[in-house]
Each structure stands twice: as C-alpha cells, then as structure tokens.
Design a protein around this motif. Structure first.
Motif: not given
Length: 274
Positions: A121-130
């Motif tokens: 969950v956090t990796s997907i959110a981090q990737f989307g923001l980056l």
C-alpha cells in the motif's frame, strides 16, 4: 431438548493477515514523521540529483531527472520494505508489542501478510506521488506502452515482496529497537551506492558491480531502468541488455530465501527475554 449453536470456524491465516494489513496501514498514516520520511525522501533526492546533474546527457538523450527516476523508485521500494520493516519490527519487539500479539490467535504468517500488505500500500502511494512530481515538475516522460507497465508490475511485486521478507528476517539482527536504525541504515546506504541508485551504474568499478549483482536492489533498479528509460539505453548497460530474466531469478531466489529465513528466525520477544 437443548440445541447447541454450531461453532463458527476460526478465520484463516490470510483473513487474519488482511485484517492486520488494515490496522498496519491505519497506524502508518497516523505517524506523521514516518509518513513524511517515507514519501518525500526519494522525491527530495531526485530533485537534488536532477539539479546537480542538470544539462548532463546520460546517452540516448536521457537527462538527469529521467535517469535517476528509476533508481529512486527502486530505492523507495527498498526503504519502504527492507529498511522500514527491519527497524519497526525490532522496535515493536523491544516495546513488547509482539509479545502481546503472541498471546492472540495471530500466527507469524498472518503477521507477515500484514507487514507485506502495508509495504504494498505505501509503496504504491509513494510511487504514484514520485511519478506525478517527476512527470509534472521535472519533465520525465511517463511510459505509455502496456509492455512497459507489465514489466513494471512483476518487478514491483517481486521487489516489494523480497524486500519485505528480508526486512522481517533482518529485524532479528539489532539487539534492541534503539540500535535498529544504526544497524540497518548503513546496510541500505551501502547497497544504494553500489547498485546504481546514486551513480550511473555503468561508471562504477567492475568489482563493485560484481558485488552488487548478489543483492536484490541492483536488479530492482536495473529492472526499473528498463521501464522508464528508452529502449536504446539498453546498450549502455554493462551487460549490453536489461537482463530481465536474470533479475527475475535473483529476486525470486531472495524472496524464497528471505521467507524461509524469516520463518525460522522470527521471534516475538527479544533474545535476552528467554
């Protein structure tokens, strides 16, 4: 004549794990300091490297922002999975949180599922923001080919899964929660420097590249370069190709090894607690 109500079956390991995932995610988003570090650390470094190497042509018309974006994505996944879990689990063990969980029906496998779910969950959110910042503010071209995104999917899944189980396994190395950051962070920094995250991978010494090939971060970063860099850049790689097959094998091996080791060494309590 009395009748006994049929007993309800206990939830499965997966059901308990998914329930734990929801709780882990809620706790994560309540920790503002951890939230800021997780999401903005790779973005800040990407902005710094883009500025420092502005005007540099990395081959095939690739600019600094485009070249370093795959490495920062890979680094973000490794920070969110390996580093974050190795530190937080050691702290949870030190604070007797795991000892309290041991008194519940939760199995280690369900606990692992909860942690891996949090990382996803956090990796997907981090990737989307980056990716949004890289595309909108730094001019990075976002891939549009379905094949590229299929490659991204399996690299992302293998990378997060292997990093997570390795983080769980490594969490037993620090002797205390206070020492966890001092033990884990240098390992992650070393791997970042030799895996082509902060430097052009082909410019690293041959012996350093050989060492990096043992570890998953190198293959995660190279796999991400195959997604976000032009196909012509493949010739600039030391092996003359993206080596996706080899990367898939190495990441899969680390996933299996990490899972086996995590199951064997995982402890609910500190070693000195008996």
């Amino acid at each position: 004549m009395s009748t006994t109500a049929p007993s309800r079956p206990l939830p499965s390991v997966v059901q308990v794990g998914l329930s734990r995932t929801g709780l882990e995610v809620k706790q994560f988003f309540r920790e503002k300091e951890q939230l800021i570090f997780t999401f903005f650390f790779p973005i800040i470094f990407l902005a710094i490297f883009s500025a420092v190497f502005s005007g540099t042509d990395f081959a095939d018309g690739v600019d600094a922002a485009t070249y370093f974006t795959p490495g920062m994505i890979a680094s973000g996944i490794f920070l969110t999975s390996f580093q974050s879990l190795a530190i937080t689990i050691a702290m949870e063990r030190d604070e007797d949180l795991l000892k309290r969980l041991r008194g519940t029906p939760m199995s280690p496998q369900s606990y692992f599922i909860g942690k891996i779910g949090l990382v996803l969950v956090t990796s997907i959110a981090q990737f989307g923001l980056l990716l949004a910042i890289a595309g909108l503010l730094l001019g990075v071209d976002i891939p549009s080919s379905p094949d590229k995104w299929l490659h991204f999917l399996w690299i992302f899944v293998l990378g997060t899964a292997s990093g997570s189980v390795l983080g769980i396994a490594f969490s037993v190395v620090p002797k205390s929660g206070k020492a966890a950051s001092a033990v884990v962070t240098p390992v992650v920094l070393l791997l970042q420097f030799i895996s082509g995250v902060y430097f052009v991978y082909s410019s690293l010494p041959a012996w350093m590249r050989t060492v990096s090939e043992i570890f998953p971060l190198k293959w995660l970063a190279q796999g991400m370069r195959s997604v976000f860099l032009p196909d012509g850049f493949e010739a600039s790689e030391p092996g003359g190709s993206w080596q996706l097959g080899t990367g898939a094998i190495v990441l899969s091996v680390w996933l299996v090894v990490g899972l086996v080791v995590a199951q064997r060494v995982f402890r609910w309590t500190r070693r000195d607690a008996g």
